[in-house]
Design a protein around this motif. Structure first.
Motif, PDB file in Angstrom:
ATOM      1  N   GLU A   5       0.828  -1.204   0.000  1.00  0.00           N
ATOM      2  CA  GLU A   5       0.000   0.000   0.000  1.00  0.00           C
ATOM      3  C   GLU A   5       0.866   1.259   0.000  1.00  0.00           C
ATOM      4  O   GLU A   5       0.542   2.250  -0.651  1.00  0.00           O
ATOM      5  CB  GLU A   5      -0.944   0.020   1.204  1.00  0.00           C
ATOM      6  N   LEU A   6       1.959   1.215   0.725  1.00  0.00           N
ATOM      7  CA  LEU A   6       2.896   2.330   0.766  1.00  0.00           C
ATOM      8  C   LEU A   6       3.535   2.541  -0.599  1.00  0.00           C
ATOM      9  O   LEU A   6       3.572   3.657  -1.110  1.00  0.00           O
ATOM     10  CB  LEU A   6       3.976   2.078   1.825  1.00  0.00           C
ATOM     11  N   LEU A   7       4.017   1.462  -1.204  1.00  0.00           N
ATOM     12  CA  LEU A   7       4.639   1.561  -2.530  1.00  0.00           C
ATOM     13  C   LEU A   7       3.637   2.060  -3.567  1.00  0.00           C
ATOM     14  O   LEU A   7       3.973   2.901  -4.411  1.00  0.00           O
ATOM     15  CB  LEU A   7       5.216   0.211  -2.945  1.00  0.00           C
ATOM     16  N   ASP A   8       2.417   1.562  -3.502  1.00  0.00           N
ATOM     17  CA  ASP A   8       1.380   2.015  -4.434  1.00  0.00           C
ATOM     18  C   ASP A   8       1.112   3.513  -4.271  1.00  0.00           C
ATOM     19  O   ASP A   8       0.946   4.227  -5.259  1.00  0.00           O
ATOM     20  CB  ASP A   8       0.083   1.237  -4.224  1.00  0.00           C
ATOM     21  N   ALA A   9       1.083   3.989  -3.027  1.00  0.00           N
ATOM     22  CA  ALA A   9       0.841   5.413  -2.768  1.00  0.00           C
ATOM     23  C   ALA A   9       1.980   6.276  -3.318  1.00  0.00           C
ATOM     24  O   ALA A   9       1.745   7.325  -3.927  1.00  0.00           O
ATOM     25  CB  ALA A   9       0.656   5.665  -1.280  1.00  0.00           C
ATOM     26  N   ILE A  10       3.219   5.832  -3.106  1.00  0.00           N
ATOM     27  CA  ILE A  10       4.369   6.579  -3.613  1.00  0.00           C
ATOM     28  C   ILE A  10       4.355   6.604  -5.138  1.00  0.00           C
ATOM     29  O   ILE A  10       4.549   7.660  -5.754  1.00  0.00           O
ATOM     30  CB  ILE A  10       5.690   5.982  -3.081  1.00  0.00           C
ATOM     31  N   LEU A  11       4.118   5.452  -5.759  1.00  0.00           N
ATOM     32  CA  LEU A  11       4.058   5.389  -7.227  1.00  0.00           C
ATOM     33  C   LEU A  11       2.965   6.295  -7.773  1.00  0.00           C
ATOM     34  O   LEU A  11       3.176   7.009  -8.759  1.00  0.00           O
ATOM     35  CB  LEU A  11       3.812   3.955  -7.693  1.00  0.00           C
ATOM     36  N   ALA A  12       1.800   6.270  -7.159  1.00  0.00           N
ATOM     37  CA  ALA A  12       0.689   7.108  -7.630  1.00  0.00           C
ATOM     38  C   ALA A  12       1.051   8.585  -7.553  1.00  0.00           C
ATOM     39  O   ALA A  12       0.751   9.343  -8.479  1.00  0.00           O
ATOM     40  CB  ALA A  12      -0.568   6.817  -6.808  1.00  0.00           C
ATOM     41  N   ARG A  13       1.704   8.994  -6.469  1.00  0.00           N
ATOM     42  CA  ARG A  13       2.103  10.402  -6.333  1.00  0.00           C
ATOM     43  C   ARG A  13       3.083  10.794  -7.426  1.00  0.00           C
ATOM     44  O   ARG A  13       2.934  11.832  -8.062  1.00  0.00           O
ATOM     45  CB  ARG A  13       2.730  10.673  -4.961  1.00  0.00           C
ATOM     46  N   PHE A  14       4.121   9.979  -7.635  1.00  0.00           N
ATOM     47  CA  PHE A  14       5.093  10.314  -8.668  1.00  0.00           C
ATOM     48  C   PHE A  14       4.480  10.273 -10.059  1.00  0.00           C
ATOM     49  O   PHE A  14       4.726  11.146 -10.885  1.00  0.00           O
ATOM     50  CB  PHE A  14       6.310   9.378  -8.616  1.00  0.00           C
ATOM     51  N   ASN A  15       3.662   9.266 -10.346  1.00  0.00           N
ATOM     52  CA  ASN A  15       3.081   9.142 -11.680  1.00  0.00           C
ATOM     53  C   ASN A  15       2.073  10.236 -11.997  1.00  0.00           C
ATOM     54  O   ASN A  15       1.738  10.445 -13.161  1.00  0.00           O
ATOM     55  CB  ASN A  15       2.464   7.759 -11.865  1.00  0.00           C
ATOM     56  N   SER A  16       1.610  10.960 -10.995  1.00  0.00           N
ATOM     57  CA  SER A  16       0.681  12.066 -11.250  1.00  0.00           C
ATOM     58  C   SER A  16       1.419  13.357 -11.614  1.00  0.00           C
ATOM     59  O   SER A  16       0.786  14.340 -11.996  1.00  0.00           O
ATOM     60  CB  SER A  16      -0.203  12.305 -10.025  1.00  0.00           C
ATOM     61  N   MET A  17       2.731  13.355 -11.515  1.00  0.00           N
ATOM     62  CA  MET A  17       3.529  14.561 -11.774  1.00  0.00           C
ATOM     63  C   MET A  17       3.952  14.616 -13.240  1.00  0.00           C
ATOM     64  O   MET A  17       4.483  13.650 -13.777  1.00  0.00           O
ATOM     65  CB  MET A  17       4.752  14.572 -10.860  1.00  0.00           C
ATOM     66  N   SER A  18       3.723  15.758 -13.866  1.00  0.00           N
ATOM     67  CA  SER A  18       3.966  15.886 -15.300  1.00  0.00           C
ATOM     68  C   SER A  18       5.434  15.755 -15.694  1.00  0.00           C
ATOM     69  O   SER A  18       5.741  15.379 -16.816  1.00  0.00           O
ATOM     70  CB  SER A  18       3.420  17.225 -15.804  1.00  0.00           C
ATOM     71  N   TRP A  19       6.362  16.022 -14.801  1.00  0.00           N
ATOM     72  CA  TRP A  19       7.777  15.959 -15.137  1.00  0.00           C
ATOM     73  C   TRP A  19       8.353  14.548 -15.071  1.00  0.00           C
ATOM     74  O   TRP A  19       9.443  14.279 -15.539  1.00  0.00           O
ATOM     75  CB  TRP A  19       8.594  16.883 -14.233  1.00  0.00           C
ATOM     76  N   VAL A  20       7.599  13.603 -14.512  1.00  0.00           N
ATOM     77  CA  VAL A  20       8.066  12.223 -14.390  1.00  0.00           C
ATOM     78  C   VAL A  20       7.857  11.483 -15.704  1.00  0.00           C
ATOM     79  O   VAL A  20       6.749  11.430 -16.215  1.00  0.00           O
ATOM     80  CB  VAL A  20       7.348  11.502 -13.226  1.00  0.00           C
ATOM     81  N   MET A  21       8.937  10.951 -16.249  1.00  0.00           N
ATOM     82  CA  MET A  21       8.855  10.158 -17.479  1.00  0.00           C
ATOM     83  C   MET A  21       8.389   8.727 -17.181  1.00  0.00           C
ATOM     84  O   MET A  21       7.599   8.168 -17.926  1.00  0.00           O
ATOM     85  CB  MET A  21      10.223  10.094 -18.172  1.00  0.00           C
ATOM     86  N   SER A  22       8.949   8.139 -16.118  1.00  0.00           N
ATOM     87  CA  SER A  22       8.586   6.775 -15.761  1.00  0.00           C
ATOM     88  C   SER A  22       9.010   6.472 -14.332  1.00  0.00           C
ATOM     89  O   SER A  22       9.829   7.179 -13.751  1.00  0.00           O
ATOM     90  CB  SER A  22       9.256   5.775 -16.709  1.00  0.00           C
ATOM     91  N   THR A  23       8.420   5.396 -13.804  1.00  0.00           N
ATOM     92  CA  THR A  23       8.811   4.891 -12.491  1.00  0.00           C
ATOM     93  C   THR A  23       8.948   3.382 -12.613  1.00  0.00           C
ATOM     94  O   THR A  23       8.330   2.763 -13.500  1.00  0.00           O
ATOM     95  CB  THR A  23       7.750   5.202 -11.412  1.00  0.00           C
ATOM     96  N   ARG A  24       9.747   2.805 -11.766  1.00  0.00           N
ATOM     97  CA  ARG A  24       9.846   1.350 -11.728  1.00  0.00           C
ATOM     98  C   ARG A  24      10.295   0.925 -10.331  1.00  0.00           C
ATOM     99  O   ARG A  24      10.923   1.682  -9.613  1.00  0.00           O
ATOM    100  CB  ARG A  24      10.769   0.805 -12.800  1.00  0.00           C
ATOM    101  N   ILE A  25       9.941  -0.298  -9.993  1.00  0.00           N
ATOM    102  CA  ILE A  25      10.337  -0.885  -8.715  1.00  0.00           C
ATOM    103  C   ILE A  25      11.098  -2.167  -9.010  1.00  0.00           C
ATOM    104  O   ILE A  25      10.713  -2.932  -9.888  1.00  0.00           O
ATOM    105  CB  ILE A  25       9.115  -1.211  -7.846  1.00  0.00           C
TER     106      ILE A  25
END
Length: 95
Positions: free
Chosen positions: A74-94
């Motif tokens: 749940e913590l990882l999902d919350a962090i990913l969602a926050r970063f993925n909502s930001m326009s400057w982020v190209m991608s995220t991965r775990i």
């Protein structure tokens, strides 16, 4: 540019409690917003073990690698969602 996206080909299974995970946030060169990264991480700071910022100008991007300890799904999902909502982020991965 659209909002960031999750790179599922790099995802390892996330289930239950995890001892250590690495989250990588990628942006265009000079596109990373350090203040925004800290704003996302502040509520989860007790899980942050290490942060490493790397720049790859020849490839056109920079990465912030965040080592997390004992982070539930749940913590990882919350962090990913926050970063993925930001326009400057190209991608995220775990991994």
């Amino acid at each position: 540019m659209t909002s960031g996206h999750f790179e599922p080909e790099f995802q390892s299974p996330i289930t239950g409690d995890m001892e250590r995970q690495r989250l990588v946030v990628r942006a265009q060169v000079q596109g990373t917003r350090i203040a925004a990264i800290w704003q996302v991480l502040l509520p989860f700071s007790r899980h942050v073990e290490h942060v490493d910022i790397k720049t790859f100008p020849e490839r056109g991007f920079e990465e912030v690698e965040i080592a997390l300890v004992q982070a539930r799904r749940e913590l990882l999902d919350a962090i990913l969602a926050r970063f993925n909502s930001m326009s400057w982020v190209m991608s995220t991965r775990i991994y």
